[in-house]
Design a protein around this motif. Structure first.
Motif, short mmCIF file in Angstrom:
data_model
loop_
_atom_site.label_atom_id
_atom_site.label_comp_id
_atom_site.label_asym_id
_atom_site.label_seq_id
_atom_site.Cartn_x
_atom_site.Cartn_y
_atom_site.Cartn_z
N PRO A 1 -7.26 1.11 3.09
CA PRO A 1 -7.52 1.72 1.78
C PRO A 1 -8.99 1.84 1.43
CG PRO A 1 -5.87 -0.03 1.63
CD PRO A 1 -6.45 -0.11 3.00
N CYS B 1 -3.16 -2.50 -2.98
CA CYS B 1 -4.59 -2.50 -2.67
C CYS B 1 -5.40 -2.47 -3.96
CB CYS B 1 -4.94 -1.31 -1.76
SG CYS B 1 -4.38 0.28 -2.37
N CYS C 1 -2.25 -4.49 2.47
CA CYS C 1 -1.53 -3.22 2.64
C CYS C 1 -0.31 -3.36 3.56
CB CYS C 1 -2.48 -2.17 3.21
SG CYS C 1 -1.63 -0.62 3.51
N VAL D 1 -2.69 0.42 6.68
CA VAL D 1 -3.76 1.42 6.71
C VAL D 1 -5.02 0.81 6.10
CG1 VAL D 1 -2.10 3.30 6.60
CG2 VAL D 1 -3.15 2.52 4.49
N CYS E 1 0.49 5.90 3.77
CA CYS E 1 0.51 5.11 2.52
C CYS E 1 1.72 5.50 1.69
CB CYS E 1 -0.77 5.39 1.73
SG CYS E 1 -0.64 4.96 -0.01
N CYS F 1 2.21 1.84 -2.90
CA CYS F 1 2.71 0.62 -3.55
C CYS F 1 1.73 0.11 -4.60
CB CYS F 1 2.97 -0.47 -2.51
SG CYS F 1 1.47 -1.14 -1.76
N GLY F 2 0.45 0.43 -4.45
CA GLY F 2 -0.55 0.00 -5.43
C GLY F 2 -1.10 -1.40 -5.22
S1 SF4 Z 1 -1.07 1.92 -2.00
FE1 SF4 Z 1 -0.03 0.33 -0.76
S2 SF4 Z 1 0.55 1.38 1.13
FE2 SF4 Z 1 -1.01 2.64 0.13
S3 SF4 Z 1 -2.95 2.02 0.98
FE3 SF4 Z 1 -2.66 0.82 -0.90
S4 SF4 Z 1 -1.69 -1.07 -0.21
FE4 SF4 Z 1 -1.46 0.42 1.46
#
Ligand code: SF4
Ligand code: SF4
Length: 381
Positions: free
Chosen positions: A322, A351, A316, A320, A345, A348-349
């Protein structure tokens, strides 16, 4: 931890190809305020729905025709094949201010980044996700629109400095903007990370960021005086101008793309895109890609239990947690999810993409944000 480098650079060998309007459009109107009724006869560019937010643009029909069905999700238009359009609006002769913003919003432009003054304007010229080359294509082929869009944006925002962020090694320039070369790796194309790379600060005040897709759409509205009725999408490595509301099924047929039972069709990019529910869903404003993921290559996400491997935390970029956020959301503990960094968050996807259990982490995060937003709006009403 093994970190894969997701390159954003693509090869461009063609221009933008127009997809002709199909016989039927399916405009997605979920959570919008409908402005058209069943049986209504529409001219290309008529408003069919508005967003409840005062910052987000209206939605317009991409072809002349008659509304044949309306439900909570979509509005279906049987196209007549006529070529008429609504009257153009002379946006360029208007003074910067509230009236211009209202007009742009009525023409389908999202004005949240154009409203009010700011010291710094950052134009994000990086491709949004791996496999999507829309930004690169627009920078190469949409110079006039970008120039016009930037003039209008600068008039509205009056920034002291304007930056154009592009892939390192690119020599592209825009009048009035300082070009900054950034490493073209995902997730460093996302707005918060581009702003940090350009300004050296996380979430700096008095800074706006506009991506080149939005700047191009703004420039087209300024040049033509007509509303936003199409979007540019990367499909199978090439870029197409697609009328909004074109069904996925139509695109797959026209471009001869096969989908097997169990495959996932994604609107947007491979990391942040959303799997579609039906092949009869229509393309939305701002969609920049269409991908088909084979069920044999990548298993679909599922409501599996977290195995506590910690990979999502390591991946991440927003630092954070996830896995903890998703567990809270499963039990509808949305306030608790906020304590684990839900609002930091930026979707970004990574995770979800890297989760060994294939948990729908991004979907949980988006669901929680929507629930909290709805709750906040209900409290204010
Ligand atoms: S979507 Fe990206 S920024 Fe959000 S929790 Fe998942 S890894 Fe982190
Ligand atoms: S990557 Fe998936 S399985 Fe691993 S800790 Fe995160 S949510 Fe749990």
């Amino acid at each position: 931890m093994f970190k894969i480098r997701y390159s954003l650079d693509c090869e461009l060998d063609n221009g933008i190809t127009d997809i002709k309007p199909p016989q039927e459009l399916n405009v997605q109107v979920r959570n919008l305020v409908l402005k058209a009724k069943k049986g209504g006869v529409l001219t290309k560019g008529d408003i069919v729905a508005e967003h409840p937010s005062s910052m987000l643009g209206a939605h317009h029909v991409a072809s002349c025709g008659k509304v044949t069905a309306v439900n909570y999700h979509s509005l279906t238009v049987k196209c007549s094949g006529e070529e008429d359009t609504v009257e153009p609006v002379d946006v360029r002769s208007m003074n910067a201010g509230a009236e211009l913003l209202r007009t742009l919003r009525g023409l389908g432009v999202d004005v949240s980044q154009l409203s009010g003054k700011a010291e710094t304007l950052v134009i994000n010229g990086l491709n949004p996700e791996p496999g999507v080359s829309v930004a690169q294509q627009i920078l190469r082929d949409g110079r006039e629109e970008l120039h016009e869009g930037l003039c209008l944006a600068r008039e509205l925002i009056s920034p002291a400095r304007t930056f154009l962020a592009v892939s390192q090694g690119e020599t592209i320039t825009l009048p009035g903007a300082e070009t900054v070369g950034l490493r073209a790796r995902y997730p460093y194309s996302l707005d918060p990370l581009v702003v940090r790379a350009v300004t050296g600060k996380e979430f700096p005040e008095h800074t706006r960021v506009i991506d080149v897709m939005a700047l191009y759409a703004l420039g087209r509205v300024a040049l033509t005086g007509l509303p936003v009725t199409d979007t540019i999408m990367t499909i199978s490595g090439r870029n197409y101008r697609v009328p909004i509301g074109t069904t996925i099924n139509h695109l797959l047929n026209v471009l001869n793309i096969k989908v097997e039972s169990g495959d996932t069709v994604v609107l947007g990019g491979p990391f942040r895109g959303e799997a579609i529910y039906s092949l009869y869903d229509g393309v939305k404003k701002g969609d920049y890609g269409l991908f088909v993921t084979s069920s044999k290559a990548i298993p679909a996400v599922q409501d599996a239990a977290c195995i506590n491997c910690g990979e999502c935390v390591l991946q991440c970029p927003a630092r954070v947690q996830p896995h903890l956020i998703s567990r809270c959301v499963e039990y509808e503990l949305f306030d608790q999810a906020e304590k684990y960094g839900l609002n930091s968050c930026f979707e970004c996807g990574l995770c979800a993409f890297n989760c060994f259990a294939r948990r729908p982490l991004l979907q949980y995060i988006r669901f929680a944000k929507t629930q909290l937003r709805t709750k906040a709006e209900a409290t204010q009403a």
